[in-house]
Write an enzyme that holds these catalytic residues in place. Structure first.
Site, PDB file in Angstrom:
ATOM      1  N   SER A 142     -27.009-100.277 -36.456  1.00  0.00           N
ATOM      2  CA  SER A 142     -28.077 -99.746 -37.300  1.00  0.00           C
ATOM      3  C   SER A 142     -28.016-100.362 -38.695  1.00  0.00           C
ATOM      4  CB  SER A 142     -27.880 -98.231 -37.416  1.00  0.00           C
ATOM      5  OG  SER A 142     -28.633 -97.702 -38.476  1.00  0.00           O
ATOM      6  N   TYR A 202     -22.128 -90.235 -38.880  1.00  0.00           N
ATOM      7  CA  TYR A 202     -22.917 -91.028 -37.927  1.00  0.00           C
ATOM      8  C   TYR A 202     -22.837 -92.511 -38.292  1.00  0.00           C
ATOM      9  CZ  TYR A 202     -26.966 -93.497 -36.079  1.00  0.00           C
ATOM     10  OH  TYR A 202     -27.775 -94.441 -35.495  1.00  0.00           O
ATOM     11  N   LYS A 225     -21.018 -96.147 -36.454  1.00  0.00           N
ATOM     12  CA  LYS A 225     -21.600 -97.479 -36.201  1.00  0.00           C
ATOM     13  C   LYS A 225     -20.678 -98.566 -36.745  1.00  0.00           C
ATOM     14  CE  LYS A 225     -25.230 -96.079 -34.125  1.00  0.00           C
ATOM     15  NZ  LYS A 225     -25.244 -96.229 -32.680  1.00  0.00           N
TER      16      LYS A 225
HETATM   17  P1  NAD Z   1     -31.688 -91.134 -27.902  1.00  0.00           P
HETATM   18  O1  NAD Z   1     -30.915 -89.911 -28.256  1.00  0.00           O
HETATM   19  O2  NAD Z   1     -33.112 -90.999 -27.522  1.00  0.00           O
HETATM   20  O3  NAD Z   1     -30.936 -91.893 -26.699  1.00  0.00           O
HETATM   21  C1  NAD Z   1     -29.556 -91.839 -26.514  1.00  0.00           C
HETATM   22  C2  NAD Z   1     -29.300 -91.548 -25.032  1.00  0.00           C
HETATM   23  O4  NAD Z   1     -27.893 -91.539 -24.804  1.00  0.00           O
HETATM   24  C3  NAD Z   1     -29.812 -90.172 -24.598  1.00  0.00           C
HETATM   25  O5  NAD Z   1     -30.523 -90.311 -23.382  1.00  0.00           O
HETATM   26  C4  NAD Z   1     -28.552 -89.347 -24.397  1.00  0.00           C
HETATM   27  O6  NAD Z   1     -28.713 -88.365 -23.385  1.00  0.00           O
HETATM   28  C5  NAD Z   1     -27.546 -90.415 -24.021  1.00  0.00           C
HETATM   29  N1  NAD Z   1     -26.155 -90.100 -24.355  1.00  0.00           N
HETATM   30  C6  NAD Z   1     -25.659 -89.656 -25.549  1.00  0.00           C
HETATM   31  N2  NAD Z   1     -24.328 -89.487 -25.449  1.00  0.00           N
HETATM   32  C7  NAD Z   1     -23.972 -89.859 -24.194  1.00  0.00           C
HETATM   33  C8  NAD Z   1     -22.743 -89.917 -23.499  1.00  0.00           C
HETATM   34  N3  NAD Z   1     -21.591 -89.532 -24.084  1.00  0.00           N
HETATM   35  N4  NAD Z   1     -22.738 -90.346 -22.224  1.00  0.00           N
HETATM   36  C9  NAD Z   1     -23.878 -90.709 -21.611  1.00  0.00           C
HETATM   37  N5  NAD Z   1     -25.074 -90.669 -22.215  1.00  0.00           N
HETATM   38  C10 NAD Z   1     -25.123 -90.249 -23.495  1.00  0.00           C
HETATM   39  O7  NAD Z   1     -31.513 -92.169 -29.110  1.00  0.00           O
HETATM   40  P2  NAD Z   1     -32.257 -93.537 -29.401  1.00  0.00           P
HETATM   41  O8  NAD Z   1     -33.139 -93.348 -30.578  1.00  0.00           O
HETATM   42  O9  NAD Z   1     -32.798 -94.111 -28.155  1.00  0.00           O
HETATM   43  O10 NAD Z   1     -31.022 -94.405 -29.904  1.00  0.00           O
HETATM   44  C11 NAD Z   1     -30.249 -95.189 -29.033  1.00  0.00           C
HETATM   45  C12 NAD Z   1     -29.106 -95.813 -29.818  1.00  0.00           C
HETATM   46  O11 NAD Z   1     -29.637 -96.582 -30.891  1.00  0.00           O
HETATM   47  C13 NAD Z   1     -28.155 -94.791 -30.447  1.00  0.00           C
HETATM   48  O12 NAD Z   1     -26.835 -95.267 -30.366  1.00  0.00           O
HETATM   49  C14 NAD Z   1     -28.600 -94.755 -31.895  1.00  0.00           C
HETATM   50  O13 NAD Z   1     -27.553 -94.398 -32.760  1.00  0.00           O
HETATM   51  C15 NAD Z   1     -29.024 -96.193 -32.113  1.00  0.00           C
HETATM   52  N6  NAD Z   1     -29.989 -96.331 -33.223  1.00  0.00           N
HETATM   53  C16 NAD Z   1     -31.109 -95.559 -33.209  1.00  0.00           C
HETATM   54  C17 NAD Z   1     -32.002 -95.638 -34.300  1.00  0.00           C
HETATM   55  C18 NAD Z   1     -33.224 -94.761 -34.330  1.00  0.00           C
HETATM   56  O14 NAD Z   1     -33.783 -94.587 -35.427  1.00  0.00           O
HETATM   57  N7  NAD Z   1     -33.715 -94.229 -33.207  1.00  0.00           N
HETATM   58  C19 NAD Z   1     -31.743 -96.513 -35.359  1.00  0.00           C
HETATM   59  C20 NAD Z   1     -30.597 -97.305 -35.310  1.00  0.00           C
HETATM   60  C21 NAD Z   1     -29.711 -97.199 -34.229  1.00  0.00           C
HETATM   61  N1  UFG Z   2     -39.226 -88.714 -44.665  1.00  0.00           N
HETATM   62  C1  UFG Z   2     -40.077 -87.813 -45.262  1.00  0.00           C
HETATM   63  N2  UFG Z   2     -40.324 -86.644 -44.610  1.00  0.00           N
HETATM   64  C2  UFG Z   2     -39.766 -86.352 -43.400  1.00  0.00           C
HETATM   65  C3  UFG Z   2     -38.908 -87.287 -42.811  1.00  0.00           C
HETATM   66  C4  UFG Z   2     -38.651 -88.469 -43.479  1.00  0.00           C
HETATM   67  O1  UFG Z   2     -40.603 -88.041 -46.349  1.00  0.00           O
HETATM   68  O2  UFG Z   2     -40.012 -85.251 -42.880  1.00  0.00           O
HETATM   69  C5  UFG Z   2     -38.967 -89.979 -45.381  1.00  0.00           C
HETATM   70  C6  UFG Z   2     -37.500 -90.161 -45.727  1.00  0.00           C
HETATM   71  O3  UFG Z   2     -37.219 -89.550 -46.967  1.00  0.00           O
HETATM   72  C7  UFG Z   2     -37.398 -91.688 -45.769  1.00  0.00           C
HETATM   73  C8  UFG Z   2     -38.413 -92.153 -44.718  1.00  0.00           C
HETATM   74  O4  UFG Z   2     -39.287 -91.059 -44.512  1.00  0.00           O
HETATM   75  O5  UFG Z   2     -37.807 -92.133 -47.009  1.00  0.00           O
HETATM   76  C9  UFG Z   2     -37.788 -92.536 -43.408  1.00  0.00           C
HETATM   77  O6  UFG Z   2     -36.926 -91.484 -42.987  1.00  0.00           O
HETATM   78  P1  UFG Z   2     -36.277 -91.426 -41.528  1.00  0.00           P
HETATM   79  O7  UFG Z   2     -35.411 -90.222 -41.475  1.00  0.00           O
HETATM   80  O8  UFG Z   2     -37.333 -91.583 -40.507  1.00  0.00           O
HETATM   81  O9  UFG Z   2     -35.414 -92.765 -41.465  1.00  0.00           O
HETATM   82  P2  UFG Z   2     -34.169 -93.238 -42.343  1.00  0.00           P
HETATM   83  O10 UFG Z   2     -34.429 -94.658 -42.694  1.00  0.00           O
HETATM   84  O11 UFG Z   2     -33.873 -92.342 -43.464  1.00  0.00           O
HETATM   85  O12 UFG Z   2     -32.995 -93.116 -41.296  1.00  0.00           O
HETATM   86  C10 UFG Z   2     -33.021 -93.943 -40.129  1.00  0.00           C
HETATM   87  C11 UFG Z   2     -32.293 -93.285 -38.983  1.00  0.00           C
HETATM   88  C12 UFG Z   2     -30.850 -93.146 -39.303  1.00  0.00           C
HETATM   89  C13 UFG Z   2     -30.272 -94.430 -39.697  1.00  0.00           C
HETATM   90  C14 UFG Z   2     -31.084 -95.055 -40.804  1.00  0.00           C
HETATM   91  C15 UFG Z   2     -30.643 -96.444 -41.126  1.00  0.00           C
HETATM   92  O13 UFG Z   2     -32.813 -92.019 -38.758  1.00  0.00           O
HETATM   93  O14 UFG Z   2     -30.193 -92.730 -38.128  1.00  0.00           O
HETATM   94  O15 UFG Z   2     -32.449 -95.151 -40.409  1.00  0.00           O
HETATM   95  O16 UFG Z   2     -30.703 -97.212 -39.970  1.00  0.00           O
HETATM   96  F1  UFG Z   2     -29.006 -94.248 -40.120  1.00  0.00           F
END
Ligand code: NAD
Ligand code: UFG
Length: 339
Positions: free
Chosen positions: A125, A150, A154
């Site tokens: 991330s 969290y 990473k």
């Molecule tokens: P998500 O929660 O939708 O998907 C994660 C999946 O992993 C889920 O289906 C959950 O049931 C499964 N899971 C969690 N723990 C598990 C375990 N111990 N064993 C087996 N399955 C397990 O999340 P996502 O948004 O699809 O994110 C996927 C990955 O990408 C995560 O590692 C997240 O940290 C990373 N990531 C997400 C974002 C974002 O904004 N969505 C940004 C950067 C990185």
């Molecule tokens: N925001 C609002 N109102 C809301 C939710 C979010 O104004 O109800 C704003 C936040 O303040 C931020 C922007 O929208 O300025 C984006 O917020 P998100 O929570 O959607 O995303 P972030 O970039 O803050 O965080 C995301 C992931 C984290 C990850 C991070 C960096 O959620 O898991 O990107 O990769 F760590």
């Protein structure tokens, strides 16, 4: 064609990546414990792909369960999406986050080494860059101490991969640093379905749009940005999914540590997102200016040049498509997969 194990493949990014992998000709095995997803996803994937994708219900922390998968299938590579991802929750439950994410990834890598499977792609991330000194962020921008457990998981997993690669140089470790994934598959059959009140901007906008929440709270409008709201690099999840296929093609059986930013390179503010979403809905989305959210980074967007140069990948979908596809998913599934 190679067989790819996809832990977390029932989740938001994983399910979209399964589609991209299958369409690119890979054989896929999904492994998920449904801790943050629902079995309905598998039916939806079948509808989109026209075939059943092999699925194993299990936990990446359970060595025996993973070994069973490696016994049953000849796995060539692993793309690990399985992880917990709620920043606020991780502050309250740090041990659960280290256990699930770090211990889970370590267990996967142990089994991979045991079965001589040396291709690992990890969902990292942009959070590893912390509060950036300057934007856009390149892969050599400094990795900073994370401001949440969290984020630290990473960083820890990235280091673990790099250290294992030194000890076992046959490994190809791909660390993909995602920026802000949004949008949904164009079918509207799969998308993001967070539990409870969403923490993230796009799912919150979606729930306001379908009337599940009254209005968006914009967290702060006095930041040093053009309109005072924070800036992020939002990337369509279908583009992100394609980024995994490109990384797999480029890095499969190429030993080393390969780090790529997956973003568009464009920064949009929270108010830009509100505007785009209002356009997708065809009416004004209600919002209120609220206090700043603790720990928010002011500006974060990628320099995506390395992925373009080495993987031949770049994001194609624009902000309007991100908003339209997110809205389409939520409109068709107002209660997510619970419908
Ligand atoms: P998500 O929660 O939708 O998907 C994660 C999946 O992993 C889920 O289906 C959950 O049931 C499964 N899971 C969690 N723990 C598990 C375990 N111990 N064993 C087996 N399955 C397990 O999340 P996502 O948004 O699809 O994110 C996927 C990955 O990408 C995560 O590692 C997240 O940290 C990373 N990531 C997400 C974002 C974002 O904004 N969505 C940004 C950067 C990185
Ligand atoms: N925001 C609002 N109102 C809301 C939710 C979010 O104004 O109800 C704003 C936040 O303040 C931020 C922007 O929208 O300025 C984006 O917020 P998100 O929570 O959607 O995303 P972030 O970039 O803050 O965080 C995301 C992931 C984290 C990850 C991070 C960096 O959620 O898991 O990107 O990769 F760590």
């Amino acid at each position: 064609m190679a067989t790819i194990l996809v832990p977390g493949g029932a989740g938001f990014i994983g399910s979209h990546t399964v589609i991209a992998l299958v369409n690119a000709g890979y054989d896929v095995v999904i492994f998920d414990n449904f801790s943050n997803s629902k079995p309905t996803v598998l039916e939806r994937l079948k509808k989109i792909l026209g075939k059943n994708i092999p699925f194993v219900c299990g936990d990446i922390r359970n060595r025996e369960q993973i070994e069973n998968v490696f016994e049953q299938y000849k796995i060539d590579g692993v793309i690990n999406f399985a992880g917990l991802k709620a920043v606020g929750e991780s502050v309250k439950k740090p041990l659960e986050y280290y256990d699930n994410n770090v211990h889970g990834a370590r267990t996967l890598l142990q089994v991979m080494r045991e079965y001589q499977c040396h291709n690992f792609i990890f969902s990292s991330s942009a959070t590893v860059y912390g509060e950036p000194d300057s934007v856009p962020l390149t892969e050599s921008s400094p990795v900073k101490r994370a401001n949440s457990p969290y984020g630290q998981t990473k960083i820890d997993i990235e280091y673990m991969c790099q250290e294992l690669q030194i000890a076992a140089p046959e490994f190809s470790m791909v660390l993909l640093r995602y920026f802000n994934p949004v949008g949904a598959h164009e079918s509207g059959l799969i998308g993001e379905d967070p539990k409870g009140i969403p923490n993230n901007l796009m799912p919150y906008l979606c729930q306001v749009a379908v009337g599940r929440l009254p209005h968006l709270n914009v967290f702060g409008n006095d930041y040093p940005t053009p309109d005072g709201t924070c800036v992020r690099d939002y990337i369509h999840v279908v583009d992100l999914a394609e980024g995994h296929v490109a990384a797999l093609k480029h890095c499969l059986n190429v030993p080393g540590v390969h780090i790529y930013n997956l973003g568009t390179g464009i920064g949009y503010s929270v108010l830009d997102m509100v505007k785009a979403f209002s356009k997708a809905m065809g009416r004004e989305l209600p919002y209120k200016i609220a206090p700043r959210r603790a720990g928010d980074v002011v500006q974060c967007y990628a320099d995506p040049a390395l992925a373009k140069k080495e993987l031949g990948w770049s994001a194609k979908k624009n902000l309007d498509q991100m908003a339209a596809d997110s809205y389409n998913w939520q409109k068709n599934n107002p209660n997510g997969y619970d419908d």
